[in-house]
Design a protein around this motif. Structure first.
Motif, short mmCIF file in Angstrom:
data_model
loop_
_atom_site.label_atom_id
_atom_site.label_comp_id
_atom_site.label_asym_id
_atom_site.label_seq_id
_atom_site.Cartn_x
_atom_site.Cartn_y
_atom_site.Cartn_z
N ASP A 45 7.77 -14.66 6.74
CA ASP A 45 6.70 -13.66 6.76
C ASP A 45 6.69 -12.86 8.05
OD1 ASP A 45 3.97 -16.00 7.52
OD2 ASP A 45 5.83 -15.53 8.54
N GLY A 46 7.72 -13.00 8.87
CA GLY A 46 7.82 -12.18 10.07
C GLY A 46 7.14 -12.74 11.29
N THR A 47 6.41 -13.86 11.15
CA THR A 47 5.70 -14.38 12.31
C THR A 47 6.54 -15.34 13.13
OG1 THR A 47 4.78 -16.26 11.13
CG2 THR A 47 3.53 -14.19 11.04
N ARG A 48 7.58 -15.92 12.52
CA ARG A 48 8.42 -16.91 13.20
C ARG A 48 7.60 -18.08 13.70
NH1 ARG A 48 11.63 -14.01 17.69
NH2 ARG A 48 10.87 -15.94 18.53
N SER A 49 6.49 -18.37 13.08
CA SER A 49 5.63 -19.48 13.49
C SER A 49 5.80 -20.64 12.52
CB SER A 49 4.17 -19.05 13.51
OG SER A 49 3.34 -20.17 13.72
N PRO B 155 -6.34 -14.89 7.42
CA PRO B 155 -7.53 -15.47 6.79
C PRO B 155 -7.44 -16.95 6.52
CG PRO B 155 -6.25 -14.21 5.19
CD PRO B 155 -5.63 -13.95 6.53
N GLY B 156 -6.24 -17.55 6.64
CA GLY B 156 -6.11 -18.96 6.32
C GLY B 156 -6.21 -19.89 7.51
N ILE B 157 -6.28 -19.37 8.72
CA ILE B 157 -6.38 -20.20 9.93
C ILE B 157 -7.69 -19.90 10.64
CG2 ILE B 157 -5.42 -20.72 12.20
CD1 ILE B 157 -3.73 -21.83 10.00
N MET B 158 -8.50 -20.93 10.87
CA MET B 158 -9.70 -20.78 11.67
C MET B 158 -9.46 -21.51 12.99
SD MET B 158 -13.70 -21.47 10.76
CE MET B 158 -13.44 -23.16 10.22
N THR B 159 -9.27 -20.72 14.06
CA THR B 159 -8.98 -21.32 15.35
C THR B 159 -10.23 -21.96 15.94
OG1 THR B 159 -9.48 -19.33 16.64
CG2 THR B 159 -7.23 -19.56 15.78
N ALA C 253 -3.14 -16.36 16.17
CA ALA C 253 -2.59 -17.23 15.12
C ALA C 253 -1.45 -16.54 14.38
CB ALA C 253 -3.69 -17.63 14.13
N GLY C 254 -1.54 -15.21 14.23
CA GLY C 254 -0.50 -14.48 13.53
C GLY C 254 0.68 -14.11 14.37
N GLY C 255 0.51 -14.09 15.70
CA GLY C 255 1.60 -13.69 16.58
C GLY C 255 1.82 -12.19 16.53
N PRO C 256 2.78 -11.68 17.32
CA PRO C 256 3.07 -10.24 17.32
C PRO C 256 3.55 -9.78 15.95
CG PRO C 256 4.11 -11.36 19.18
CD PRO C 256 3.63 -12.42 18.25
N SER C 257 3.02 -8.67 15.48
CA SER C 257 3.47 -8.12 14.20
C SER C 257 4.71 -7.27 14.42
CB SER C 257 2.36 -7.27 13.57
OG SER C 257 2.12 -6.12 14.37
N ARG D 215 0.16 -18.17 3.98
CA ARG D 215 0.49 -16.76 3.76
C ARG D 215 0.64 -15.98 5.05
NH1 ARG D 215 2.62 -15.97 -0.72
NH2 ARG D 215 2.08 -13.77 -0.54
N GLY D 216 0.16 -16.51 6.17
CA GLY D 216 0.27 -15.77 7.43
C GLY D 216 -0.65 -14.56 7.45
N ARG D 217 -0.16 -13.45 8.00
CA ARG D 217 -0.97 -12.24 8.10
C ARG D 217 -1.18 -11.59 6.74
NH1 ARG D 217 -1.54 -9.67 12.99
NH2 ARG D 217 -0.38 -10.49 14.77
#
Length: 885
Positions: free
Chosen positions: A651-655, A772-776, A422-426, A763-765
């Motif tokens: 936030d750096g995730t580009r998502s 913590p905000g995404i429950m897959t 969900a956060g993608g590559p850091s 908030r992303g990562r």
């Protein structure tokens, strides 16, 4: 020296090795058998010389295709080594590896997989990452994964193996050639024939430069290149290579050797494609005769040979005999499927995908014209594939502490994997490291879930095969079961199998799947632009000059009317859907001035297993967990929201998933109203979480044991955002490119591509790399929700996910059922806040206050909403799956 002297035995073993390299295999085997006989007669069972002699003989036997003879030799060596040596001793590891390879070649893939996992775990603990033994173990595990159909995981391992070997060995080293050949086979299996051909041409060029004309490595390189040419339609070039290989193998190996058979089978395939039917069939029958004599019925090679032979029959007069052989093929495939119960859920999904390759052939031969026994077997096989792809590690709440610990540990790994994807590559990790971490977490989780599944299978805790008689017994009066299946092929079709309560099974041909999908898409478009609402992942439809009633009526006439015609007086349809039908609310199709749902109740099923394992949850103490008006901008620390702030712009995730979720104020009233109706009906206080309190950790702690769940929030599903977030990764190896990380995610964790947004989602990562905000859905599936009778995801597109023909959709709906939920209500598209709030208020009133069955309460709520003036898209997108009562 005397005949029994060990020095003489040593010379014989060395001579056998030379003879084997020269291709004089019978002479080499005779020498080794003599050595083993002397050692067994003169040495103790645990003597190293005896173990070496037995291992060398088993290696030679396996190399010449005598797998059945080699297996007991390997097993004796492993038992002796494990009894007398430490678990990480080289002899123990070698014996385990040899037996695992043999089990895999014999077709016992789950057992081979389990042994390789243990072997790899030991090697990783004692060797550096580039150690040859560790590289070999990864390569062997990859081969088993490929045979299991888990091509994404196999490719990850093979790419790592090739990278290490190219970095540490000379250019033409046999291990590099072998690694390229193995990767090429996997790429071809994934449809990338061009990359496979480039690898195989490089391998053949190197082999011909360094080996004699009939050397096994040269012949094998020709066979693999011929396979690539065949996959690309270059028949003449493929035929020349196969003919030269077959002749070379016959000069070097016995006629029944598996490499000789492989070349002859390839030649038969080319001849068939070139129109030489009689000659091709005769050659293929010779190959199959050997496999039937030497391999078990469910061995993949034997299955492939039988399936290929059936493809070569075209004369109508031969149909009875061909149908009999097709039934044999089906029995073998059923045996293959039965072994998947001991795999992890993810592995079972991947393996089930592979066995469906023969589905179109079986449908054409026995789907409608086969014997009653064959048609019943085909129903069982198709529905078991569907169930296998969706079955989980769920179990009852009274698991013993050992199994409960396994489940919780696997659930923690699911959560870590969900956060990672969900956060993608850091910013700190390279895309390569990111992909490797995804694969590592998948493997660690598979090990735990495989162990848990094996234990549960031994205890009979979940359904295995979906037998027709069991489904019939699970149908109540007035109900039928309908399994929709898309049959792949050059002209894909859609069929339905209808099971009535009297046991009658009817196959209904619905016609072109392409035409039906186009019709379904047009009907969806004709509904008009969706209103602004919750969720993301599907853009608004363009305004089109289409008549939704006309298109809906045509769609109903094509996919429902033929089913109803054979369903008799049925008023309830339990439907297992496939392909595009997942996004069609069948009950909302127009029918003579009404809606289909006014005439018949449509109940969606993830699989027919629910009809078989009827579990009574009426004794579960009523409890409700409800969430709404989630603070998506909240800042989360240690699982708890500390404050609400404006979401960061970058936030750096580009998502697209983060920073774009708008507040849903109407969901507060929805959640509070649901809680109030529950408390008034049951006299029990519900768990209600809103604002910053609606966190993922609150759900994890509060949901288990609850009979009802209601989550009013944004749904998160965005394959487009995955494509932009997970960068394509290319390693500069000249001959091939690593697959992008999106492919890795699709193969290793498809349920991480959809989920629910909870507090902090924007908030992303966090500082620890968690999301913590995404429950897959993947994480949701790992929570114990076996007490839950109903879960309502009052969010957008919660029934949308990655779909695979014959296996259902990997969605939030499927995740809830995998977690043990009895009934779910989910949505097919973006829904309006206010209309949804009203629908849910009506639904809970009808269900809890008026005590109507769940399906009836939902339809009555939809009908009331229609009477209040709601448009079709405001109410029809909500679908119920599971127990309707």
């Amino acid at each position: 020296l005397g005949e029994d002297h060990m020095d003489l035995a040593g010379v014989r073993m060395q001579l056998s090795s030379v003879l084997s390299d020269l291709g004089e295999l019978d002479a080499a085997r005779g020498l080794l058998e003599a050595v083993v006989e002397v050692c067994e007669r003169t040495l103790p069972e645990d003597d190293r010389n005896l173990l070496a002699a037995r291992g060398n003989l088993a290696n030679l036997m396996r190399g010449t295709g005598d797998l059945v003879g080699a297996r007991p030799l390997y097993e004796r060596n492993l038992l002796t080594a494990e009894r007398t040596l430490p678990g990480d001793h080289p002899l123990v590891l070698s014996a385990r590896g040899n037996l695992a390879i043999t089990l895999g070649e014999l077709g016992d893939l789950p057992a081979a997989r389990a042994m390789f996992d243990v072997l790899l775990e030991v090697y990783e603990s004692i060797f550096p990452a580039d150690h040859p033994n560790l590289v070999v173990a990864r390569n062997n595990l990859a081969l088993v994964l490929a045979d299991l159909g888990d091509l994404a995981a196999a490719r990850e391992l093979q790419e790592d193996v090739l990278e290490i070997r190219e970095r540490t060995l000379s250019e033409d080293h046999p291990h590099i050639l072998s690694a390229r050949t193995n990767l090429a086979a996997t790429l071809a299996g994934m449809g990338d024939h061009a990359s496979a051909r480039a690898l195989n041409e490089a391998v053949l060029s190197a082999a011909e430069r360094t080996r004699p004309r009939d050397h096994p490595e040269v012949l094998h390189a020709r066979v693999t290149l011929a396979s690539s040419l065949l996959g690309m339609g270059e028949l003449r070039g493929a035929r020349e290579l196969y003919e030269s290989c077959a002749a070379g193998y016959e000069r070097t190996f016995p006629a029944d050797h598996y490499v000789t058979l492989s070349a002859r089978a390839g030649l038969a395939d080319v001849m068939f494609r070139m129109g030489e039917l009689s000659a091709a069939r005769a050659l293929q029958e010779d190959v199959l005769e050997v496999y039937e004599r030497t391999l078990p019925a469910d061995h993949p090679t034997r299955i492939t040979a039988l399936g290929n032979l059936l493809l070569m029959f075209r004369v109508p007069d031969e149909l009875p005999a061909v149908r009999a052989r097709a039934t044999e093929l089906l029995r073998s495939l059923q045996l293959r499927l039965a072994s998947f119960t001991t795999l992890s859920p993810r592995e079972a999904r991947e393996s089930a995908r592979k066995v469906t390759y023969w589905h179109p052939l079986l449908e054409s031969l026995i789907g409608s014209e086969g014997s009653e026994e064959a048609r019943t077997m085909l129903f069982t096989w198709i529905e078991t594939v569907r169930h296998t792809s969706n079955a989980s590690v769920r179990a009852s709440r009274d698991l013993d502490p050992g199994l409960r610990s396994l489940r919780e540990e696997a659930g923690a790994l699911r959560a870590r994997q969900g956060d990672l994807i969900a956060g993608g590559p850091s910013g700190e990790s390279s895309p390569e490291d990111y992909g490797n971490e995804v694969a590592l977490l998948a493997r660690e989780r598979d090990v735990l879930e495989r162990e848990l599944r094996s234990e549960l299978a031994a205890r009979g805790s979940f359904v295995g095969a979906i037998e027709l008689d069991d489904v019939t017994r699970g149908l109540r009066e007035g109900a039928v079961a309908v399994g929709y299946t898309r049959v792949a092929g050059s002209q894909p079709t859609m069929i339905a199998r209808v099971v009535r309560s009297d046991g009658e099974l009817t196959r209904v041909d619905l016609g072109s799947a392409t035409e039906l999908e186009r019709l379904a898409s047009s009907w969806r478009a004709a509904l008009g632009k969706p209103l602004r609402g919750r969720g993301m992942g599907m853009g608004a439809n363009e305004e089109l000059d289409l008549d939704s009633d006309q298109l809906g009526g045509e769609l109903r006439a094509r996919v429902l009317d033929p089913v109803l015609a054979v369903a008799g007086d049925a008023t309830i349809l339990h439907v297992c859907l496939d392909a595009f039908l997942h996004v069609v609310p069948l009950e909302a199709l127009p029918l003579e001035g009404e809606w289909t749902g006014d005439r018949v109740r449509v109940i969606r099923e993830v699989s027919f297993a629910r009809l078989i394992e009827m579990r009574d949850r009426s004794e579960v103490v009523p409890g409700l967990l409800a969430m709404g008006d989630v603070a998506f901008d909240a800042e989360i620390e240690h699982g708890t929201a500390t404050r609400t702030v404006s979401a960061p712009l970058g936030d750096g995730t580009r998502s697209a998933a983060f920073g774009a979720l708008a507040p849903l104020p109407a969901t507060r009233d929805e959640a509070e109203s649901t809680a109030a109706i529950f408390e008034a009906s049951f006299g029990r206080e519900p768990l209600l979480f809103t604002d910053e309190a609606a966190t993922k950790i609150a759900f994890h702690e509060g949901a288990p044991g609850k009979r009802f769940l209601h989550l009013a929030t944004h749904g998160w599903f965005a394959p487009e955002s995955v494509a932009s977030t997970l960068d394509s990764v290319t390693r500069g190896r000249g001959l091939w490119s690593r697959g992008d990380t999106r492919e890795t995610v699709h193969g290793l964790a498809p349920m991480t591509l959809c989920g629910l947004a909870l507090a902090g989602a924007n908030r992303g990562r966090d500082a620890l790399g968690r999301v913590p905000g995404i429950m897959t859905a993947e994480e949701l599936a790992g929570i114990d929700l076996t007490a839950c009778d109903l879960a309502v995801l009052s969010a957008c597109e919660t029934n949308v996910g990655i779909r695979r023909a014959g296996q259902g959709v990997q969605s939030l709906q499927a995740a809830l059922h995998a977690a043990g939920v009895r009934t779910t209500i989910t949505s097919l598209w973006k829904v309006d806040d206010e209309r949804t709030q009203r629908l849910m208020q009506l639904f809970y009133t009808y269900m809890w206050v008026e005590e109507l069955p769940k399906a009836e309460a939902l339809w009555k709520a939809k009908s009331a909403l229609r009477e209040e003036g709601a448009a079709l898209w405001d109410w029809s997108g909500w679908v119920l799956s599971g127990d309707p009562n």
